[in-house]
Enzyme design. Structure first.
Site, short mmCIF file in Angstrom:
data_model
loop_
_atom_site.label_atom_id
_atom_site.label_comp_id
_atom_site.label_asym_id
_atom_site.label_seq_id
_atom_site.Cartn_x
_atom_site.Cartn_y
_atom_site.Cartn_z
N THR A 1 -2.17 -9.92 2.82
CA THR A 1 -2.97 -10.70 1.86
C THR A 1 -3.34 -9.82 0.69
O THR A 1 -4.18 -8.96 0.78
CB THR A 1 -4.25 -11.24 2.51
OG1 THR A 1 -4.79 -10.22 3.32
CG2 THR A 1 -3.95 -12.44 3.34
N THR B 1 1.84 -3.82 4.83
CA THR B 1 2.37 -2.49 4.51
C THR B 1 3.04 -1.77 5.68
O THR B 1 3.88 -0.91 5.45
CB THR B 1 1.26 -1.57 3.96
OG1 THR B 1 0.21 -1.49 4.93
CG2 THR B 1 0.72 -2.08 2.66
N ASP B 2 2.68 -2.13 6.92
CA ASP B 2 3.17 -1.33 8.05
C ASP B 2 4.69 -1.20 8.08
O ASP B 2 5.21 -0.11 8.31
CB ASP B 2 2.69 -1.93 9.38
CG ASP B 2 1.27 -1.53 9.70
OD1 ASP B 2 0.59 -1.01 8.80
OD2 ASP B 2 0.83 -1.74 10.85
N LYS C 1 6.16 4.93 4.53
CA LYS C 1 4.70 4.96 4.63
C LYS C 1 4.33 6.27 5.32
O LYS C 1 4.79 6.54 6.43
CB LYS C 1 4.22 3.77 5.46
CG LYS C 1 2.70 3.60 5.46
CD LYS C 1 2.28 2.35 6.25
CE LYS C 1 0.78 2.12 6.07
NZ LYS C 1 0.31 0.92 6.78
#
Lengths: 485, 446
Positions: B101, B177-178, B255
Site C-alpha cells: 500500500t 517490498t519483500d 533488498k
C-alpha cells in the site's frame, strides 16, 4: 502605579493543565538508546519531508496540510548512543519499556487513577516534524483519577505514557532543525479537569503539586525542559486559549494573568493555540491541522495489565511528597519556602545525607544548594561539578564545629572547584577564613573609621572587604553602627 | 475477533463495531466507540476508543454490562473526487496496484487504515504527480509480496501489455517490498522488446505515516515512467533522507535491509539514474539502457516454478542437498566466496565433500547453478581448486555476477523453455536481460 487587582472568580477564570514530565529511565520508550541527552555534537544529520495523509475528513483537510508541509524541510541531528534507526524511523519500534511503564503506573496510582486492563499504544498525528515518523506514540495508562488540594478535589482526567518529541534547534524559513536525542525519551502526561474557582497562583501551585507527585517516584528527570506545562485559559464569554510549553513553573501564574488581561482587552477571544515566550507573554501559533488524531500503533502489541501487578505497585508506592515536605520542615527546621525548594532540588538526597552526618543547621545546608551553588555557577562560572560529596561534608563539618562562619562557604566552594584535590580544611587555611573574634573585628573597624567623613554604608563596605568570609555580615553592620556613634 | 463470550454478548445487544457503547463494571464506567479487535490483542478485552482519542481494553468478566448508547455511522470511504484534466503535452503513466500500500487513507474515528488505489486517491495523496504525467490507475490484486508466485508475475506481464496497447507511455507497478526484486527480475525476462519504461515501486515505511517514503518513491517512479529508460526498473529511496531515488536495473537489484528507506541497492552495477526528489531532475549514471521507441512488446511467460534455492554453509550435508535437489527441476546454490561449497580435497576427517552429490544431480539432469552468497562480486571458479573441481563436474555460474535471486528466477525462466542440460547451460550463461555483466564498475561497490 498600582496594578488593579483582578477578581478572578468574578471573571469566572477556568483553567486546565497538562503536565509533561520526562522519566529517568536507562533506555528510551521504544528502543535501547540512552535517555542521557549528554552528547554535544551530532555525528550526522538527515533531511526529511512530510506529506499529508488523506483521511475520511476529505480533501479540504489534506489541502491545508499539503500547503503547510509543501516546502518544509526537516533536518534531524543524530547523536551517538542516543539516536538509533528507531529514532530515524528506519526501523519499527521495539517493545514498550517496562521500566517506564512501571514508573508511569506509579504516578497514575498516586493520582488515584483507574488502570486500564489492556494498554493500547496509539499513533497521534503530529505534522510539525518533531517526530520523524509523523506521529507520536502514546498510551493512556490511567483514567478518572483525583488529588486533593486545599481540601478540594482536583479531577485528573488521564495519565498517559508517551515518547518525547525531538527538540527544536532552529527554524530558518521553511528549514527546521531538530535534535533526535530527546525523541523517544519516556514522558508522562497528566491532564486535569477544569479548574474553576482558583487564582492563577493556586493553579500554579496545583501544577507544582502534580510535578512533585511525579518526583516522588525518584525516577524523573530534573533540570530545565524536563517538565513542561500546557495550560488552557478561558474567562466568562471568552473562548478557550491553550498555551503550550511552559518550562518555568514560576511563570505559570504570570502567564495565566497576562492571558486573562489579554482576553479582557479583546472584544471577543478566539479559540487558539499560543506559544510561551521567555518573559511569560505568549505569541499566536498557527493552529496545526491534524492534531489530536489517533489511530492504533499496530507495531506494538497491546499490553495486558494484571490485577495482581497493580495491587503490588499500590502496596509499594513511594512516600507522598506532602508527607515528605512536612518531614523535611520539622526534622531539619526549614521554612515552608526553603523546604519546597529543597524538595524540588536535584541535591535533595545529598542535603539529607549531609545534615544527618554533620549535624550542620539544615537551613544553611539547604541555602547552600539552593542559592550559593547556583549563583557561583551562573554568575561566576564556577565549575561546580568538580566539587564532590566529600568536599561538602568537609565544609559542613567545619560549619557544625563552628570553625568557619557560613559566609565562608562560597569562597571554599570556589577554591575546591579549582583545586578538587584539596580539602575544605586546607582551603580555610589557604584563604585565611578562620573566624574573627569581636576584638579583632573592632580593631579593623577602628582602623577604617580613622578616615574622616566616612558614611555608614561606605564604612561597612570597607570593613566587609577586609573580613569577607570570616564573620557574619550582621555582626559587622551592628559593630560599625556601634563604633560610629 | 473477540472471544466467543464477548461476540455473543455484543450480538445479543445488537452492538456493532463503531457503535457508541457504555461499559460498566463494579467500580468503573467507560464510554466510547467499540473498536475491532486487532489480531495482536487479548481477545477477552473489549476495546473502545475514548472521547480523548485513546483506545483502552476492558477485560470481560462476570457482571460486566455493555449498553448501546448510539448507533455508529457505517465506516466507509467516499472515493476521492478529484478529476485531473488531461494535458496533451504530458505523457500518460499507468499506475497498477499489485499489493503494497503506497497510498492509504486513515479513518480516525476508528483508526482503520484503508489502502487507496484510484487515480483520484493517488492525486489526492500526491498532488505533484499530476504535474509529471496524466495518471491512470487501477488495482490488479492486493497481495503481501511474500505471497507472490510466478502466476502473479504472468498476470502483471499481461496487464502491462494491455496498458501499453492502451497507449500508456510508462507503467508504474506498486508492489510490496519483500520480493520486489524477484518480480523485477522475472518481468525483465518476460517483457521483451519493451517500448516504454516499466517501474516497480514500494514503500519501506507504512503509508499511513506522514514521513513515509511512499511519496518520494511514487513521484520519482512516475518521473522514471515518463523518462527514456525503457527497461524494467526498481525506483526506491537512495538514502535515509528524502533527497533522491535511484533507478535500479530490474535484474541487478536487491533488498539489503529489513526496514530502512534505502534498502534497495544495485548489485555489481551502478543504478541507471538518480532522480532528485525536490526538483524531479534525472541524472543519468549509465547510458546502456534501451531508449523509448515504438517497438512491439513480446511477452514470454514460460516459467517453471519448480526450482530450489539453497544456502551453502559450514557442515552442510551432501545427502540433504541431494535429496532436496531431487524435489526440483534445478537448484541454485548461494555459494561461498568466489563460488565454493565443501569439496574436501585434503581428506579432512570432519569435512564432507558435496562433489559426488552434485555430480550425480547434474548427470541425472538436475542443473546446479551457483550464485555468490556475498551478493556483491562475480563468481570465478578458476581461482581455487574447489572452484575448478566444481566447474569440471558441470556447475553453472563461472564468471557470472548475478544475485542468488536473479539466478533463481532465470533458472525458472530457462527451464520453462529448454530441458536438456546443454541447452540449459547455454541459455543460463547467455545474457538475456542484463543479468550477467561483463565488467564491473569500481564505484559499484561501497
Amino acid at each position: 502605579m498600582a496594578e488593579e487587582k483582578i477578581n478572578f472568580s468574578k471573571l469566572r477564570l477556568r483553567c486546565g493543565l497538562e503536565i509533561h514530565q520526562q522519566l529517568d529511565t536507562a533506555e528510551k520508550l521504544f528502543c535501547s538508546c540512552s535517555t542521557g541527552m549528554r552528547e554535544k555534537d551530532s555525528i550526522k544529520s538527515i533531511k526529511r519531508k512530510q506529506h499529508p495523509v488523506a483521511s475520511e475528513l476529505g480533501e479540504v483537510d489534506v489541502a491545508a496540510q499539503y500547503e503547510y508541509l509543501r516546502n518544509r524541510i526537516f533536518n534531524y541531528q543524530i547523536f551517538r548512543n542516543e539516536t538509533c534507526m528507531v529514532d530515524t524511523d528506519e526501523e519499527p519500534p521495539h517493545s514498550l519499556n517496562m521500566e517506564a511503564l512501571q514508573i508511569a503506573l506509579q504516578v497514575a496510582l498516586m493520582l488515584n487513577c483507574e488502570i486500564p486492563n489492556e494498554i493500547n499504544v496509539m499513533r497521534k498525528i503530529v505534522i510539525d516534524g518533531s517526530n520523524t515518523s509523523g506521529f507520536q506514540r502514546t498510551a493512556v495508562i490511567g483514567l478518572d483519577g483525583h488529588m486533593s488540594y486545599k481540601g478540594k478535589n482536583i479531577e485528573i482526567t488521564h495519565v498517559s505514557l508517551e515518547e518525547d518529541a525531538a527538540a527544536i534547534v532552529k527554524e530558518e524559513g521553511e528549514n527546521v532543525t531538530y535534535r533526535l536525542n530527546r525523541l523517544g525519551v519516556p514522558l508522562v502526561e497528566i491532564g486535569t479537569g477544569i479548574l474553576e474557582g482558583y487564582t492563577p497562583e493556586e493553579v500554579q501551585d496545583i501544577a507544582f503539586n502534580i510535578g512533585m507527585i511525579c518526583r516522588s517516584t525518584e525516577k524523573t528527570k530534573r533540570g530545565i525542559g524536563t517538565i513542561r506545562q500546557d495550560v488552557n485559559v478561558s474567562i466568562r464569554g471568552g473562548k478557550r486559549v491553550e498555551m503550550k510549553g511552559v518550562q518555568e513553573l514560576n511563570l505559570l501564574s504570570k502567564i495565566i494573568e497576562i492571558e486573562v488581561k489579554r482576553q479582557m482587552s479583546l472584544p471577543k477571544a478566539e479559540e487558539e493555540v499560543r506559544a510561551v515566550n521567555e518573559d511569560g507573554t505568549t505569541k499566536y501559533t498557527r493552529p496545526l491541522p491534524g492534531s489530536a488524531r489517533m489511530y492504533p500503533e499496530t507495531d506494538i502489541q497491546p499490553i495486558v495489565v494484571q490485577n495482581e501487578f497493580v495491587e503490588k505497585l499500590k502496596k509499594e508506592l513511594p512516600e507522598p511528597w506532602m508527607k515528605k515536605l512536612a518531614r523535611l520542615k520539622s526534622k531539619y527546621n526549614l521554612s515552608e519556602d526553603l523546604a519546597r525548594q529543597i524538595i524540588r532540588s536535584e541535591h535533595l538526597e545529598l542535603f539529607e545525607k549531609i545534615v544527618e552526618k554533620t549535624k550542620a543547621p539544615g537551613a544553611t545546608v539547604a541555602n547552600t544548594f539552593i542559592s550559593t551553588v547556583k549563583d557561583l555557577e551562573k554568575r561566576e562560572k564556577v565549575n561546580i561539578k568538580r566539587v564532590r560529596e566529600e568536599h561538602y561534608i568537609d565544609i559542613f563539618e567545619n560549619i557544625a564545629k563552628k570553625k568557619i562562619v557560613k559566609e565562608a562557604i562560597p569562597e571554599i566552594i570556589k577554591f575546591l572547584a579549582e583545586k578538587p584535590g584539596e580539602t575544605a580544611t586546607s582551603a580555610i587555611k589557604e584563604l585565611n577564613l578562620e573566624p574573627l573574634d569581636l576584638v579583632e573585628l573592632k580593631k579593623i573597624i577602628e582602623e577604617v573609621l580613622a578616615r574622616p567623613g566616612l558614611l555608614y554604608e561606605k564604612a561597612v563596605g570597607l570593613v566587609m572587604s577586609k573580613v569577607r568570609g570570616k564573620i557574619e555580615a550582621e555582626v559587622v553592620m551592628e559593630q560599625v553602627k556601634k563604633l560610629m556613634k | 475477533m473477540y472471544s466467543p463470550e464477548i461476540e455473543s454478548l455484543l450480538k445479543s445487544k445488537n452492538i456493532k463495531i463503531g457503535d457508541r457503547i457504555r461499559i460498566a463494571k463494579k467500580d468503573s464506567v467507560h464510554e466510547g466507540l467499540l473498536m475491532p479487535r486487532i489480531e495482536l490483542g487479548d481477545p477477552s478485552s473489549v476495546v473502545i476508543k475514548l472521547d480523548n482519542g485513546y483506545n483502552i481494553g476492558i477485560k470481560f468478566e462476570k457482571g460486566l454490562n455493555i449498553k448501546l448508547v448510539e448507533r455508529g455511522k457505517p465506516i466507509r470511504f467516499l472515493p476521492a473526487k478529484i478529476v485531473a484534466k488531461k494535458d496533451e503535452e504530458k505523457p500518460t503513466v499507468s499506475i497498477l496496484g499489485c499489493g503494497g500500500t503506497i497510498a492509504s487513507r486513515i479513518e480516525y474515528r476508528t483508526g482503520a487504515v484503508f489502502p487507496a488505489f484510484s487515480p483520484a486517491d493517488l492525486i489526492l495523496s500526491f498532488p505533484e504527480i499530476k504535474n509529471i504525467a496524466n495518471i491512470r490507475g487501477r488495482k490488479l490484486f492486493d497481495l503481501w509480496s511474500e505471497d507472490f508466485t510466478s502466476e502473479h508475475w504472468k498476470i502483471i506481464a499481461h496487464e502491462v501489455e494491455k496498458e501499453i496497447k492502451a497507449k500508456a507511455d510508462g507503467i508504474v507497478l506498486m508492489h510490496g517490498t519483500d520480493t520486489l526484486h524477484y518480480t523485477s527480475a522475472a518481468l525483465s525476462f518476460m517483457l521483451q522488446n519493451l517500448p516504454v519504461p516499466v517501474v516497480l515501486v514500494g514503500a519501506q515505511r507504512s503509508s499511513d505515516r506522514g514521513s513515509s517514503d511512499n511519496a518520494a518513491n511514487l513521484i520519482c517512479s512516475t518521473v522514471t515512467a515518463a523518462s527514456d529508460i525503457s527497461e524494467v526498473t526498481v525506483c526506491m529511496h537512495g538514502s535515509s533522507s528524502d533527497d533522491f531515488c535511484f533507478v535500479h536495473q530490474g535484474t541487478k537489484v536487491r533488498k539489503l535491509h529489513t526496514s530502512a528507506r534505502d534498502a534497495f541497492r544495485s548489485m555489481n552495477v551502478l543504478p541507471y539514474a538518480k532522480i532528485n526528489y525536490p526538483s524531479k531532475v534525472i541524472e543519468y549514471l549509465r547510458t546502456d539502457y534501451k531508449k523509448r521507441e515504438n517497438r512491439s512488446l513480446k511477452i514470454d511467460d514460460k516459467i517453471n516454478e519448480n526450482i530450489g534455492l539453497i544456502y551453502a554453509y559450514p557442515g552442510i550435508k551432501p545427502e540433504n542437498v541431494e535429496s532436496m535437489a531431487r524435489m526440483y527441476d534445478g537448484i541454485v546454490i548461494a555459494a561461498t566466496g568466489l563460488g565454493h561449497v565443501s569439496t574436501n580435497p585434503s581428506n579432512d576427517k570432519f569435512a564432507r565433500s558435496l562433489i559426488p552429490a552434485l555430480k550425480d544431480l547434474i548427470n541425472s539432469g538436475v542443473p546446479v547453478v551457483f550464485a555468490p552468497q556475498a551478493i556483491n562480486g562475480r563468481l570465478n571458479l578458476n581461482v581455487y581448486s574447489a572452484g575448478r573441481m566444481l566447474n569440471e563436474i558441470g556447475v553453472i555460474g563461472h564468471g557470472c555476477d548475478w544475485t542468488p535471486e536473479t539466478a533463481l528466477v532465470k533458472l525458472m525462466f530457462v527451464t520453462g523453455h529448454v530441458k536438456e542440460m546443454d541447452k540449459i547451460r547455454e541459455m543460463m550463461l547467455t545474457n538475456i536481460a542484463g543479468e550477467i555483466g561483463k565488467r564491473t564498475e569500481v564505484e559499484s561497490f561501497g
